[in-house]
Design an enzyme around this catalytic site. Structure first.
Site, PDB file in Angstrom:
ATOM      1  N   ARG A  76       0.819  -0.791   0.581  1.00 51.84           N
ATOM      2  CA  ARG A  76       0.354   0.205  -0.025  1.00 51.84           C
ATOM      3  C   ARG A  76       0.743   1.680  -0.421  1.00 51.84           C
ATOM      4  O   ARG A  76       0.039   2.090  -0.441  1.00 51.84           O
ATOM      5  CB  ARG A  76      -1.324  -0.119   1.024  1.00 51.84           C
ATOM      6  CG  ARG A  76      -0.468  -0.130   2.164  1.00 51.84           C
ATOM      7  CD  ARG A  76      -1.472  -0.177   3.650  1.00 51.84           C
ATOM      8  NE  ARG A  76      -0.957   0.002   5.411  1.00 51.84           N
ATOM      9  CZ  ARG A  76      -1.031   0.243   5.882  1.00 51.84           C
ATOM     10  NH1 ARG A  76      -2.305   0.873   6.248  1.00 51.84           N
ATOM     11  NH2 ARG A  76      -0.747   0.209   7.719  1.00 51.84           N
ATOM     12  N   GLU A  93     -19.209   3.936  -0.628  1.00 54.94           N
ATOM     13  CA  GLU A  93     -17.874   3.190  -1.094  1.00 54.94           C
ATOM     14  C   GLU A  93     -18.464   2.685  -2.731  1.00 54.94           C
ATOM     15  O   GLU A  93     -18.322   3.282  -3.607  1.00 54.94           O
ATOM     16  CB  GLU A  93     -17.672   1.730  -1.192  1.00 54.94           C
ATOM     17  CG  GLU A  93     -16.397   2.010   0.359  1.00 54.94           C
ATOM     18  CD  GLU A  93     -17.660   2.042   0.961  1.00 54.94           C
ATOM     19  OE1 GLU A  93     -19.048   2.324   1.558  1.00 54.94           O
ATOM     20  OE2 GLU A  93     -16.991   2.069   2.996  1.00 54.94           O
ATOM     21  N   PHE A 105     -14.874  -3.384   1.349  1.00 49.16           N
ATOM     22  CA  PHE A 105     -15.793  -2.315   1.381  1.00 49.16           C
ATOM     23  C   PHE A 105     -15.512  -2.096  -1.089  1.00 49.16           C
ATOM     24  O   PHE A 105     -16.623  -1.951  -0.987  1.00 49.16           O
ATOM     25  CB  PHE A 105     -15.303  -0.954   1.587  1.00 49.16           C
ATOM     26  CG  PHE A 105     -15.451  -1.275   2.946  1.00 49.16           C
ATOM     27  CD1 PHE A 105     -16.237  -1.922   3.450  1.00 49.16           C
ATOM     28  CD2 PHE A 105     -14.606  -0.909   3.760  1.00 49.16           C
ATOM     29  CE1 PHE A 105     -16.267  -2.949   5.337  1.00 49.16           C
ATOM     30  CE2 PHE A 105     -14.340  -1.284   4.851  1.00 49.16           C
ATOM     31  CZ  PHE A 105     -15.300  -1.876   5.442  1.00 49.16           C
ATOM     32  N   HIS A 123      -5.922  -3.529   2.699  1.00 50.11           N
ATOM     33  CA  HIS A 123      -6.724  -4.216   3.612  1.00 50.11           C
ATOM     34  C   HIS A 123      -7.103  -5.673   3.357  1.00 50.11           C
ATOM     35  O   HIS A 123      -7.637  -5.975   4.373  1.00 50.11           O
ATOM     36  CB  HIS A 123      -7.137  -3.591   4.728  1.00 50.11           C
ATOM     37  CG  HIS A 123      -6.071  -2.485   5.380  1.00 50.11           C
ATOM     38  ND1 HIS A 123      -5.515  -1.135   4.524  1.00 50.11           N
ATOM     39  CD2 HIS A 123      -6.225  -1.949   6.724  1.00 50.11           C
ATOM     40  CE1 HIS A 123      -5.063  -0.893   5.547  1.00 50.11           C
ATOM     41  NE2 HIS A 123      -5.321  -0.779   6.599  1.00 50.11           N
ATOM     42  N   ASP A 171      -8.782  -6.320  13.590  1.00 47.10           N
ATOM     43  CA  ASP A 171     -10.319  -6.250  13.080  1.00 47.10           C
ATOM     44  C   ASP A 171     -11.283  -7.082  13.064  1.00 47.10           C
ATOM     45  O   ASP A 171     -12.237  -6.604  13.332  1.00 47.10           O
ATOM     46  CB  ASP A 171     -10.711  -5.089  11.304  1.00 47.10           C
ATOM     47  CG  ASP A 171      -9.622  -3.707  11.959  1.00 47.10           C
ATOM     48  OD1 ASP A 171      -9.630  -3.465  12.872  1.00 47.10           O
ATOM     49  OD2 ASP A 171      -9.457  -3.234  11.394  1.00 47.10           O
ATOM     50  N   ARG A 228      -1.653  -4.599   3.561  1.00 45.34           N
ATOM     51  CA  ARG A 228      -1.039  -3.525   4.411  1.00 45.34           C
ATOM     52  C   ARG A 228       0.407  -3.489   6.114  1.00 45.34           C
ATOM     53  O   ARG A 228       0.839  -2.517   5.754  1.00 45.34           O
ATOM     54  CB  ARG A 228      -2.485  -4.260   5.915  1.00 45.34           C
ATOM     55  CG  ARG A 228      -2.519  -3.311   7.485  1.00 45.34           C
ATOM     56  CD  ARG A 228      -3.043  -3.595   8.689  1.00 45.34           C
ATOM     57  NE  ARG A 228      -3.100  -2.916   9.578  1.00 45.34           N
ATOM     58  CZ  ARG A 228      -3.244  -3.950  10.744  1.00 45.34           C
ATOM     59  NH1 ARG A 228      -3.555  -4.969  10.638  1.00 45.34           N
ATOM     60  NH2 ARG A 228      -3.287  -3.218  11.614  1.00 45.34           N
TER      61      ARG A 228
END
Lengths: 316, 276
Positions: free
Chosen positions: A11, A58, A83, A109, A117, A167
């Protein structure tokens, strides 16, 4: 310049590449309130007039990107994989894929490596979802070198792209000085004759480690990095199937619909040999530190090596 | 509006209505009700208001129209054919497997279609993207989006409203076709998204309400919208679903069913009998 062995999150390479190519090419970047995390913030700081935050919406972002592209712009749309590919799947299909627009979806991610998460954010289906959209190019870079060049390729190539970025820091496996990114071409990182390990993204460096482990047991494993899941390099994979007689795939993704499915389909059609799949086995993830999670779900060099031995045993 | 112009617009709206009937009758499927409710608007947009050129359908400076309520493609196709974007003979091939005229608008293959739509709630966002592109490119074209009242039940419409207002897209005009009916019944009974005006104003739009079958009101509202600076515009257009064919007017069943031979003949006769 990225050096082999450096650990860089792809990223970060994504954010830097957007800035690097901004003067040379005309494109805009959209995000959905995750710019700090997706690293489009790097671009936002450098080119605030070409960056548009869409807020936590999104579906709208994906269609705004489509409208920009329909009016002649190239638009990057970024969010977490969950998303971008999940929430906005239908928008990506109907507003981007169907009209074959220049929208480049930069998703971060993905997979278990989101860690703490937990399951709601650990998208293990994005590659499958995006592969099913006709005309969608799907790329999962193995390291920062590939991530940078995948961004450039997406800008230069007509049509919709989905690119998955990590990530967490990943070891650089490609020698930047001598590396050429070829869309739709697999990269043979290590030659071998007993079995082929076909890996993508996060799992490529682990496949190389697995090959080392196997070498210690006298097994000569070939390692192929598939950065482009679609279009898939079926030719290289079938050649490996013919020459080594067994294949193990490795992905940080559900074994349904991702690399494992794509490779199995190609091998079945071209040169049938045993294909075993390392990946999450049709289950959701959970919260935790990344290393124990990867261990729990079998995303380890040891498990790849174990599957390689099983695949070899299945050879006729 | 002078009499000559009014007569021309009525005549074009008539041609669009006939195209809607011809296409859906030939296809034995499609959505005549909502197509007929926007026929007058499309006549005004394509034959007076919008800067478009059938000889150069991809002209980068053209005004854009996104039919967010994409199921009303029969009206869009009839307007485009009447305007000369493609052969009128194609109207009779609507929804056939070998026709370019897909059940919902397809920008890749149909000249004059600015955005592929059909899945409700998406087209307005795409229109926002086009309006933003115009700003970025320093172009003065305008983008129109036709959204259904039932379609406004999709949350993405309101996501797009936030976006349009936040980025001050004053080159964007949302036209809400409030014909009051959707598949499951009256919009107000299904889930009741009204009042549209207060909602759109709260989102930051310059809002007008008009009779969508009155050309003078359509003209006046579009011109006023054009003059607004710094905010997007919305025109809430009260219309009659099935307008122009008495047995289709205000009947839910004509949302998504095609006229049979007998009904087709009766509908055409009624449209033709109306004075221009």
């Amino acid at each position: 310049m990225y050096k082999i062995g450096d650990k860089v999150a792809t990223r970060d390479a994504y954010g830097k590449a957007l800035v690097e190519f901004a003067e040379q090419y005309d494109f805009v970047v959209l995000d959905a309130d995750l710019a700090e995390a997706t690293k489009t913030v790097t671009f936002k700081k450098a080119y605030p007039d070409r960056f548009f935050d869409c807020g936590i919406a999104e579906g709208n972002m994906m269609c705004v990107a489509a409208g920009l592209a329909a009016a002649g712009k190239t638009a990057f749309a970024s969010s977490f994989a969950m998303f971008a590919a999940g929430r906005a799947y239908e928008q990506a299909r109907n507003a981007v894929g169907y009209p074959h627009l220049n929208v480049k979806i930069g998703a971060t991610h993905a997979g278990l490596a989101v860690g703490e998460d937990g399951a709601t954010h650990q998208c293990l289906e994005d590659l499958a979802l995006m592969r099913t959209i006709p005309g969608m190019t799907v790329i999962n870079p193995a390291d920062a070198v590939e991530a940078r060049l995948a961004v450039k390729c997406a800008i230069e190539t007509d049509g919709p792209f989905y690119i998955r970025f990590s990530r967490n820091p990943l070891p650089v496996v490609n020698d930047e000085e001598n590396y050429t990114f070829e869309l739709g071409k697999g990269v043979t990182l290590r030659d071998g004759k007993d079995v082929t390990l076909v890996a993508t993204g996060y799992m490529v460096s682990m496949a190389l480690e697995a090959a080392e482990m196997l070498a210690g047991e006298g097994i000569d494993a070939r390692v192929i990095n598939i950065h482009t899941l679609k279009p898939l390099d079926s030719e290289l994979i079938c050649k490996a199937a013919a020459e080594t007689g067994a294949i193990v795939t490795a992905e940080e993704h559900n074994v349904i619909g991702g690399l494992g499915s794509a490779v199995a389909q190609a091998v079945c059609q071209g040169c049938p040999v045993p294909v075993l799949n390392v990946g999450t086995q049709d289950v959701f993830g959970r919260s935790g530190k990344v290393p124990p999670l990867l261990e729990m779900y079998g995303l380890t060099p040891a498990n790849i090596a174990e599957n390689a031995k099983k695949a070899i045993a299945l050879k006729k | 509006m002078n009499a000559q112009k009014l007569q021309m617009l009525k005549s074009k709206a008539k041609a669009i209505r006939l195209g809607v009937l011809e296409g859906t009758h030939a296809a034995k499927s499609g959505h005549p009700g909502g197509s007929l409710s926007i026929s007058d608007l499309l006549a005004y947009l394509y034959f007076d208001h919008m800067n478009v050129d059938p000889a150069n359908p991809k002209n980068p400076d053209r005004d854009r129209l996104v039919l967010s309520k994409g199921h009303c493609a029969p009206a869009l196709y009839a307007a485009l054919a009447e305007r000369g974007f493609f052969d009128k003979a194609l109207i009779g091939t609507l929804r056939q497997h070998d026709s370019i005229l897909q059940g919902h608008p397809d920008m890749k293959h149909i000249p004059g279609v600015d955005m592929s739509t059909g899945s409700l709630g998406m087209g307005f966002s795409a229109a926002c993207g086009m309006a933003l592109a115009a700003k970025l490119d320093g172009k003065d074209y305008r983008t129109y989006a036709i959204v259904g009242d039932g379609e406004s039940e999709e949350g993405q419409i309101w996501e797009a409203c936030m976006f349009a207002a936040h980025y001050s897209l004053d080159n964007l005009c949302l036209i809400l076709d409030s014909n009051g009916l959707q598949i499951d019944g009256p919009v107000a009974e299904v889930i009741g998204p009204a009042p549209f005006e207060a909602k759109l104003e709260a989102f930051g739009f310059f809002v007008q309400t008009i009779d969508g079958h009155d050309f003078e009101q359509i003209e006046d509202a579009l011109e006023k919208a054009k003059a607004v600076k710094g905010a997007p515009s919305a025109i809430v257009m009260n219309t009659v679903k099935g307008k122009g064919v008495s047995f289709m007017e205000n009947q839910v069943k004509w949302h998504g069913s095609a006229p049979n031979d007998e009904q087709y003949e009766a509908a055409v006769a009624e449209i033709l009998a109306k004075e221009d």
